[in-house]
Design a protein around this motif. Structure first.
Motif, short mmCIF file in Angstrom:
data_model
loop_
_atom_site.label_atom_id
_atom_site.label_comp_id
_atom_site.label_asym_id
_atom_site.label_seq_id
_atom_site.Cartn_x
_atom_site.Cartn_y
_atom_site.Cartn_z
N LEU A 48 0.81 -1.22 0.00
CA LEU A 48 0.00 0.00 0.00
C LEU A 48 0.84 1.27 0.00
O LEU A 48 0.55 2.21 -0.74
CB LEU A 48 -0.94 0.04 1.21
N PRO A 52 1.79 1.93 -4.26
CA PRO A 52 0.33 2.04 -4.34
C PRO A 52 -0.22 1.83 -5.75
O PRO A 52 -1.34 1.35 -5.91
CB PRO A 52 0.03 3.44 -3.82
N PHE A 118 -3.88 5.86 1.33
CA PHE A 118 -3.89 5.02 0.14
C PHE A 118 -5.22 5.16 -0.60
O PHE A 118 -5.25 5.28 -1.84
CB PHE A 118 -3.65 3.55 0.50
#
Length: 171
Positions: A48, A52, A118
């Motif tokens: 994450l 990402p 995120f």
């Protein structure tokens, strides 16, 4: 114009979506590959923060975006900086596909990562991909300059060399 953070990420995200789009035979397999990403989401979660753009495609098509102004403001910022909204604030402006809700919950409950940042990043990446707003205005001005009929690089290099006292090369 987007922040450097989103400029870089959006390019990588777009490439990732393009890579998922077709197989080696050129067949469109995007739906199938996105479904695979969604099914293996828990295994992607450690990425994450570090990558990402590799995890965000699991949410491709999950959001109907309604607040362009908030997205524009977010795209000019970075996580943790002023102007970068919290997920709770941004989510109020979205229509979210029901299949994405368990993935969102997993992000928000992640211990080792900032799932909130995120998710906001993912929504902005989706918006940039669909709106194609990544190209900064300054870059288009540079492109316009490249199209003029100024001397080419070798000629300007020769001019600089002669200014330094070197003899010009006969061509």
């Amino acid at each position: 114009m987007t922040s450097i953070y989103f400029e870089d990420l959006a390019e990588r995200y777009s490439s990732e979506i393009d890579d998922l789009r077709s197989d080696s035979e050129g067949k469109d397999v995007l739906k199938k590959r996105l479904q695979e990403k969604r099914q293996s989401f828990e295994y992607l979660m450690p990425m994450l923060e570090e990558a990402p753009e590799m995890v965000a495609p699991a949410f491709h098509g999950a959001f109907k975006l309604n607040d362009r102004k908030m997205l524009d403001k977010a795209s000019r910022s970075t996580p943790g900086m002023p102007g970068f909204p919290r997920w709770k604030e941004l989510a109020k402006t979205l229509v979210i596909a029901p299949w994405a809700l368990p993935l969102i919950d997993a992000c928000l409950n992640a211990d080792e990562a900032d799932g909130d940042a995120f998710l906001v990043t993912t929504v902005v990446l989706e918006w940039l991909l669909t709106e194609d707003l990544r190209r900064p205005q300054a870059a288009s001005a540079v492109d316009d300059e490249d199209e003029d009929d100024s001397e080419d690089l070798s000629e300007s290099g020769e001019g600089w060399m002669s200014e330094q006292g070197f003899d010009a090369i006969d061509r």
